[in-house]
Design a protein around this motif. Structure first.
Motif, PDB file in Angstrom:
ATOM      1  N   VAL A   1       6.024  22.651   2.198  1.00  0.00           N
ATOM      2  CA  VAL A   1       6.878  22.402   3.541  1.00  0.00           C
ATOM      3  C   VAL A   1       6.494  21.304   4.211  1.00  0.00           C
ATOM      4  O   VAL A   1       5.185  21.126   4.396  1.00  0.00           O
ATOM      5  CB  VAL A   1       6.822  24.062   4.028  1.00  0.00           C
ATOM      6  CG1 VAL A   1       7.588  23.755   5.651  1.00  0.00           C
ATOM      7  CG2 VAL A   1       7.375  25.197   3.567  1.00  0.00           C
ATOM      8  N   TYR A   2       7.331  20.491   4.674  1.00  0.00           N
ATOM      9  CA  TYR A   2       6.916  19.246   5.176  1.00  0.00           C
ATOM     10  C   TYR A   2       6.402  19.603   6.797  1.00  0.00           C
ATOM     11  O   TYR A   2       7.061  20.595   7.438  1.00  0.00           O
ATOM     12  CB  TYR A   2       8.186  18.356   5.638  1.00  0.00           C
ATOM     13  CG  TYR A   2       8.075  17.322   6.394  1.00  0.00           C
ATOM     14  CD1 TYR A   2       7.325  16.335   5.775  1.00  0.00           C
ATOM     15  CD2 TYR A   2       8.485  17.017   7.557  1.00  0.00           C
ATOM     16  CE1 TYR A   2       6.668  15.199   6.565  1.00  0.00           C
ATOM     17  CE2 TYR A   2       8.067  15.703   8.430  1.00  0.00           C
ATOM     18  CZ  TYR A   2       7.277  15.133   7.482  1.00  0.00           C
ATOM     19  OH  TYR A   2       6.999  13.790   8.504  1.00  0.00           O
ATOM     20  N   GLY A   3       5.231  19.464   7.033  1.00  0.00           N
ATOM     21  CA  GLY A   3       4.544  19.650   8.414  1.00  0.00           C
ATOM     22  C   GLY A   3       3.498  20.901   8.227  1.00  0.00           C
ATOM     23  O   GLY A   3       3.093  21.011   9.169  1.00  0.00           O
ATOM     24  N   GLY A   4       3.527  21.416   7.134  1.00  0.00           N
ATOM     25  CA  GLY A   4       2.722  22.764   6.849  1.00  0.00           C
ATOM     26  C   GLY A   4       2.853  23.657   7.649  1.00  0.00           C
ATOM     27  O   GLY A   4       3.758  24.213   7.930  1.00  0.00           O
ATOM     28  N   GLU A   5       1.675  24.329   8.039  1.00  0.00           N
ATOM     29  CA  GLU A   5       1.742  25.461   8.849  1.00  0.00           C
ATOM     30  C   GLU A   5       2.236  25.446  10.209  1.00  0.00           C
ATOM     31  O   GLU A   5       2.938  26.324  10.682  1.00  0.00           O
ATOM     32  CB  GLU A   5       0.287  25.815   8.829  1.00  0.00           C
ATOM     33  CG  GLU A   5      -0.378  26.777   7.857  1.00  0.00           C
ATOM     34  CD  GLU A   5       0.477  27.979   7.357  1.00  0.00           C
ATOM     35  OE1 GLU A   5       0.654  28.852   8.078  1.00  0.00           O
ATOM     36  OE2 GLU A   5       1.002  28.046   6.248  1.00  0.00           O
TER      37      GLU A   5
ATOM     38  N   LEU B   1      13.605  28.407   1.026  1.00  0.00           N
ATOM     39  CA  LEU B   1      13.629  27.370   2.068  1.00  0.00           C
ATOM     40  C   LEU B   1      13.761  26.055   2.029  1.00  0.00           C
ATOM     41  O   LEU B   1      14.492  25.326   2.976  1.00  0.00           O
ATOM     42  CB  LEU B   1      12.163  27.735   2.836  1.00  0.00           C
ATOM     43  CG  LEU B   1      11.737  27.160   4.197  1.00  0.00           C
ATOM     44  CD1 LEU B   1      12.790  27.675   5.335  1.00  0.00           C
ATOM     45  CD2 LEU B   1      10.370  27.422   4.600  1.00  0.00           C
ATOM     46  N   ARG B   2      13.636  25.379   0.997  1.00  0.00           N
ATOM     47  CA  ARG B   2      13.852  24.237   0.719  1.00  0.00           C
ATOM     48  C   ARG B   2      13.635  23.008   1.772  1.00  0.00           C
ATOM     49  O   ARG B   2      14.869  22.223   2.001  1.00  0.00           O
ATOM     50  CB  ARG B   2      15.088  24.173  -0.020  1.00  0.00           C
ATOM     51  CG  ARG B   2      15.645  22.793  -0.989  1.00  0.00           C
ATOM     52  CD  ARG B   2      14.693  23.055  -1.989  1.00  0.00           C
ATOM     53  NE  ARG B   2      14.969  22.011  -2.912  1.00  0.00           N
ATOM     54  CZ  ARG B   2      14.003  20.799  -3.052  1.00  0.00           C
ATOM     55  NH1 ARG B   2      13.224  20.616  -2.453  1.00  0.00           N
ATOM     56  NH2 ARG B   2      14.249  20.048  -4.130  1.00  0.00           N
ATOM     57  N   PHE B   3      12.381  23.061   2.418  1.00  0.00           N
ATOM     58  CA  PHE B   3      11.897  22.040   3.408  1.00  0.00           C
ATOM     59  C   PHE B   3      11.043  21.250   3.058  1.00  0.00           C
ATOM     60  O   PHE B   3      10.024  20.895   3.800  1.00  0.00           O
ATOM     61  CB  PHE B   3      11.982  22.920   4.747  1.00  0.00           C
ATOM     62  CG  PHE B   3      12.086  22.105   5.984  1.00  0.00           C
ATOM     63  CD1 PHE B   3      13.141  21.999   6.538  1.00  0.00           C
ATOM     64  CD2 PHE B   3      10.759  21.838   6.771  1.00  0.00           C
ATOM     65  CE1 PHE B   3      13.546  21.303   7.529  1.00  0.00           C
ATOM     66  CE2 PHE B   3      11.185  21.000   7.998  1.00  0.00           C
ATOM     67  CZ  PHE B   3      12.318  20.927   8.268  1.00  0.00           C
ATOM     68  N   GLU B   4      11.026  20.774   1.756  1.00  0.00           N
ATOM     69  CA  GLU B   4       9.914  20.075   1.116  1.00  0.00           C
ATOM     70  C   GLU B   4      10.043  18.564   1.486  1.00  0.00           C
ATOM     71  O   GLU B   4      11.369  18.117   1.779  1.00  0.00           O
ATOM     72  CB  GLU B   4       9.628  20.289  -0.427  1.00  0.00           C
ATOM     73  CG  GLU B   4       9.385  21.577  -0.919  1.00  0.00           C
ATOM     74  CD  GLU B   4      10.489  22.624  -1.189  1.00  0.00           C
ATOM     75  OE1 GLU B   4      11.784  22.095  -0.677  1.00  0.00           O
ATOM     76  OE2 GLU B   4      10.272  23.427  -1.702  1.00  0.00           O
ATOM     77  N   PRO B   5       9.080  17.651   1.501  1.00  0.00           N
ATOM     78  CA  PRO B   5       9.466  16.197   1.807  1.00  0.00           C
ATOM     79  C   PRO B   5      10.628  15.980   0.985  1.00  0.00           C
ATOM     80  O   PRO B   5      11.453  14.938   1.436  1.00  0.00           O
ATOM     81  CB  PRO B   5       7.979  15.717   1.542  1.00  0.00           C
ATOM     82  CG  PRO B   5       7.053  16.978   1.734  1.00  0.00           C
ATOM     83  CD  PRO B   5       7.787  18.239   1.317  1.00  0.00           C
TER      84      PRO B   5
END
Length: 574
Positions: A357-361, A279-283
């Protein structure tokens, strides 16, 4: 005379209208000025024009979307096998050396020792290890088992033997390059090792002209920050050596391999097929990319603070431009919509390889709504099972690597090191589908989807994704980064080869396809768009390789020449 009187009459009448017309225009100008002052900024308007996530009605077989954009629960009819690549059965990996490739004992010179200090995360270091073996071969030197990076952004204290099976690595490559565990003593004393750095994409001639003279003088040298320090294009036997290292010699240690196989088995127990999504949607990734996702001032403040950690990164004046140019990861919701449009229904199981993940759940919710069979290593393994790995980022990344490698379909959401390594590996081992979003074209499609029917949207997605699905012939041989497209190591067969589907691959020496022929020329179907990530070492080619300067420390400890600022490339590693 009469004409003159009429002209004066009209002139006087028009003169009285001028103040009235001026008043009207002045009022209009004030109105537009006030309107522009009160209007939201372009970035804020991006936030307001975001389309609400799709919602599902449990009693219906159709999603309740925005306007007439209704997402079906089942996948669209794509007219293709979702789990295999077309014509993949006619291609196979072939990395055996040719008859003219001499054995290591015939070409290795005494008193030539090459040490490597890798850089970055697991997959960035993997490219460095692979290229280090080839560099040692070019220099006719003995390679000392590479030293892993323990000081970078990832802060992993693991050494080589804790990640990879070092004995297998040494023995498998024994005919190609002599490899030893540590430098021998010389007269009872430790070698005085000379440290230096080579430019990015250094060719065979570059090593022979820049590195070999120093090696002949010093006898033992260490190349620091060794990642992507070897040219893409080399002679065929050296390219095939690269493949033997990457796809056969580098095998994870038994504990890592065993745990990875358990995760694969548990995914297979849930479904015959599964998708692995990097996914690679980390901050850190979003901050690095400089993209904006409509989160308003809070998003700009949080990601801006992370971005300022890299002094070499320029400030992004137009974040929306980065998305238009395809340089940004898709959001989890966009990834889900793309997969549904490609034909994958809600019953498909997805394994997600991702950090925080940025934004979490809240960010993940739309993807989970589209694909409720949502898994990660944390959900299919117990905390006790992961405890022995969880303190080491590279070991955790290795587990994700194994599950992604063994998946039926691999989806990458960026063009980083793990994506490239796995794309090349999956090409080599049978062209298993590897989907990379055509982000440049999909961006506008996602932006305007509220004005489209689902049928039109899914048809456009399938059109835009041609050439980005991991099919044979998608990329012309020699194009792109070698680890992503190892074309010299892929041969076309006249007859289809039979694939075995018996669980995770277990490599042995006999796994190499016994072929020596060259791959047939492939058609150039698509120009794959590659994001141009900034390089923090743009001036490396100008480094002076004489016995002076900051890159020529005379110590095995290379920390002194490691910048405290994290390498930009590290952010793309895992």
């Amino acid at each position: 005379m009469a004409f003159q009187r009429r002209r004066n009459h009209y002139y006087h009448r028009f003169r009285f209208l001028i103040p009235f017309i001026s008043t009207i225009f002045g009022g209009l100008l004030l109105f537009f000025a006030l309107l522009s002052f009160l209007a939201p900024s372009p970035n804020d308007s991006d936030h307001h024009r975001r389309i609400p996530p799709v919602q599902f009605n449990a009693a219906s077989d159709v999603a309740i979307g925005v306007s007439h954009f209704r997402v079906p629960r089942n996948g669209a009819r794509s007219g293709r096998d979702l789990w295999t690549s077309r014509n993949a059965k006619f291609y196979s990996g072939c990395s055996n050396a040719s008859n003219k490739f001499q054995k290591a004992n015939a070409i290795t010179h005494p008193n030539r020792y090459l040490l490597i200090a890798t850089s970055g995360g697991l997959n960035q270091q993997r490219t460095g290890i692979t290229d280090a073996v080839v560099a040692a071969r070019i220099l006719n030197a003995t390679l000392v088992v590479p030293k892993l990076d323990q000081k970078s952004f990832w802060r992993d204290s693991s050494n080589f033997s804790e990640i990879f099976d070092v004995d297998w690595f040494v023995s498998f490559l024994s005919k190609d390059v002599k490899i030893i565990h540590q430098l021998p003593k010389r007269g009872g004393k430790t070698w005085n090792t000379h440290s230096m750095r080579v430019p990015r994409k250094c060719s065979e001639r570059c090593y022979q002209s820049r590195v070999l003279p120093v090696l002949l003088k010093r006898h033992a040298i260490q190349l620091s920050k060794f990642d992507y320090r070897l040219a893409n294009k080399l002679e065929t036997d050296l390219q095939k050596l690269r493949c033997r290292v990457n796809y056969h010699a580098l095998k994870f240690t038994y504990p890592i391999q065993r745990m990875g196989e358990k995760l694969v088995h548990r995914m297979r127990a849930r479904s015959n097929h599964y998708i692995a999504l990097h996914l690679r949607f980390e901050p850190d990734m979003l901050a690095f990319s400089g993209c904006y996702y409509g989160g308003g001032e809070k998003e700009r403040r949080e990601l801006g603070a992370i971005r300022r950690r890299w002094k070499t990164l320029h400030q992004v004046s137009n974040p929306d431009k980065e998305r238009r140019h395809g340089k940004c990861p898709l959001t989890p919701e966009e990834v889900g919509l793309m997969l549904r449009a490609l034909g994958y229904g809600q019953d498909v199981h997805i394994y997600v390889a991702s950090g925080e993940v940025y934004g979490g759940e809240e960010t993940l919710a739309p993807l989970k709504a589209l694909f409720p069979n949502f898994h990660s290593k944390e959900t299919i393994a117990s905390k006790a099972e992961l405890d022995k790995f969880s303190s080491y980022s590279s070991r955790m990344a290795a587990l994700d690597f194994i599950v992604c490698d063994e998946s039926d379909v691999f989806v990458t959401n960026n063009n980083g090191n793990m994506a490239r390594i796995l794309a090349g590996r999956r090409r080599y081992f049978g062209h298993k589908p590897t989907i990379r979003p055509n982000a440049k074209k999909l961006y506008r499609l996602f932006l305007n989807r509220a004005n489209m029917t689902w049928g039109a949207f899914s048809s456009r997605v399938r059109t835009y994704q041609r050439g980005f699905m991991g099919e044979p012939n998608e990329v012309r041989p020699g194009r792109g980064e070698f680890h992503e497209n190892p074309s010299p190591c892929i041969c076309e067969d006249a007859k289809p080869h039979v694939k075995s589907d018996s669980g995770p691959r277990k490599y042995a020496k006999g796994d190499i396809t016994p072929r020596r022929d060259e791959p047939a020329a492939l058609d150039d179907q698509n120009n794959n768009y590659e994001p141009e990530w900034p390089d923090s070492e743009e001036e490396e080619d100008q480094v002076d390789f004489q016995d002076k300067g900051p890159f020529n420390a005379t110590s095995l400890d290379y920390d002194a020449i490691n910048s405290e600022e994290p390498e930009l490339e590290e952010m793309l590693s895992d």
